[in-house]
Design a protein around this motif. Sequence first.
Motif, PDB file in Angstrom:
ATOM      1  N   UNK A 273       0.852  -1.191   0.000  1.00  0.00           N
ATOM      2  CA  UNK A 273       0.000   0.000   0.000  1.00  0.00           C
ATOM      3  C   UNK A 273       0.884   1.235   0.000  1.00  0.00           C
ATOM      4  N   UNK A 274       0.532   2.204  -0.826  1.00  0.00           N
ATOM      5  CA  UNK A 274       1.132   3.536  -0.770  1.00  0.00           C
ATOM      6  C   UNK A 274       0.101   4.427  -0.070  1.00  0.00           C
ATOM      7  N   UNK A 275       0.382   4.803   1.172  1.00  0.00           N
ATOM      8  CA  UNK A 275      -0.596   5.538   1.975  1.00  0.00           C
ATOM      9  C   UNK A 275      -0.830   6.969   1.485  1.00  0.00           C
ATOM     10  N   UNK A 276       0.182   7.594   0.868  1.00  0.00           N
ATOM     11  CA  UNK A 276       0.097   9.020   0.575  1.00  0.00           C
ATOM     12  C   UNK A 276       0.160   9.383  -0.900  1.00  0.00           C
ATOM     13  N   UNK A 277       0.194   8.388  -1.784  1.00  0.00           N
ATOM     14  CA  UNK A 277       0.292   8.711  -3.204  1.00  0.00           C
ATOM     15  C   UNK A 277      -0.396   7.659  -4.061  1.00  0.00           C
ATOM     16  N   UNK A 278      -0.924   8.100  -5.181  1.00  0.00           N
ATOM     17  CA  UNK A 278      -1.410   7.186  -6.206  1.00  0.00           C
ATOM     18  C   UNK A 278      -0.200   6.566  -6.899  1.00  0.00           C
TER      19      UNK A 278
ATOM     20  N   UNK B 192      -2.537  -3.451  -3.171  1.00  0.00           N
ATOM     21  CA  UNK B 192      -2.447  -4.006  -4.520  1.00  0.00           C
ATOM     22  C   UNK B 192      -1.202  -4.872  -4.674  1.00  0.00           C
ATOM     23  N   UNK B 193      -1.270  -5.745  -5.693  1.00  0.00           N
ATOM     24  CA  UNK B 193      -0.133  -6.626  -6.002  1.00  0.00           C
ATOM     25  C   UNK B 193      -0.056  -6.782  -7.515  1.00  0.00           C
TER      26      UNK B 193
ATOM     27  N   UNK C 273       8.902   4.396  -2.218  1.00  0.00           N
ATOM     28  CA  UNK C 273       9.430   3.032  -2.208  1.00  0.00           C
ATOM     29  C   UNK C 273       8.599   2.115  -3.091  1.00  0.00           C
ATOM     30  N   UNK C 274       9.272   1.224  -3.802  1.00  0.00           N
ATOM     31  CA  UNK C 274       8.578   0.269  -4.672  1.00  0.00           C
ATOM     32  C   UNK C 274       7.691  -0.692  -3.898  1.00  0.00           C
ATOM     33  N   UNK C 275       7.951  -0.849  -2.616  1.00  0.00           N
ATOM     34  CA  UNK C 275       7.170  -1.775  -1.796  1.00  0.00           C
ATOM     35  C   UNK C 275       6.162  -1.033  -0.911  1.00  0.00           C
ATOM     36  N   UNK C 276       5.970   0.250  -1.159  1.00  0.00           N
ATOM     37  CA  UNK C 276       4.964   1.026  -0.449  1.00  0.00           C
ATOM     38  C   UNK C 276       5.332   1.322   0.989  1.00  0.00           C
TER      39      UNK C 276
ATOM     40  N   UNK D 190      13.181  -5.716  -5.640  1.00  0.00           N
ATOM     41  CA  UNK D 190      14.115  -4.715  -5.137  1.00  0.00           C
ATOM     42  C   UNK D 190      13.323  -3.637  -4.397  1.00  0.00           C
ATOM     43  N   UNK D 191      13.504  -3.550  -3.083  1.00  0.00           N
ATOM     44  CA  UNK D 191      12.858  -2.504  -2.292  1.00  0.00           C
ATOM     45  C   UNK D 191      13.715  -1.248  -2.432  1.00  0.00           C
ATOM     46  N   UNK D 192      13.299  -0.352  -3.321  1.00  0.00           N
ATOM     47  CA  UNK D 192      14.116   0.806  -3.665  1.00  0.00           C
ATOM     48  C   UNK D 192      13.239   2.009  -3.969  1.00  0.00           C
TER      49      UNK D 192
END
Length: 128
Positions: free
Chosen positions: A43-48, A87-88, A106-109, A120-122
């Motif tokens: 989940x991205x809490x602050x962005x689409x 989402x996944x 971050x790519x992993x939200x 890659x968590x980046x």
Amino acid sequence: MEPISLSDALDSFTDRWSPRIVTAVNDYDVRIAKVEGEHLWHVHDHTDEFFLVLEGELHIFLREPAGERTVVLAKGSVFTVPRGTEHKPYAPVPTALLLFEPTGTLTVGDRHDDVPDHVDATTGHALT
């Protein structure tokens, strides 16, 4: 700045689920990524999160208040995952994406499952 060929940029790396920053627009990164297989629930809490499929096909599993659903994006399709939506992404075939996200995302939200080795968590890598 000089024009950037997306095909040349995509040819410059082989890593999957490891986006490269192509350029910036205001406070947003324009990223490209090669993907295949599953990402992870996040989940991205602050962005689409904006997706454009350049090649291949992308499925995005969504957990929404009304229940779960899957959107399927063919080449040339766009979709925006609204902020706060779990989402996944999943690519059944090798796929190339263009992503548009605030710099530093971050790519992993902000919240996510365990990060598998192939993801890659980046916040994105510079093109080389």
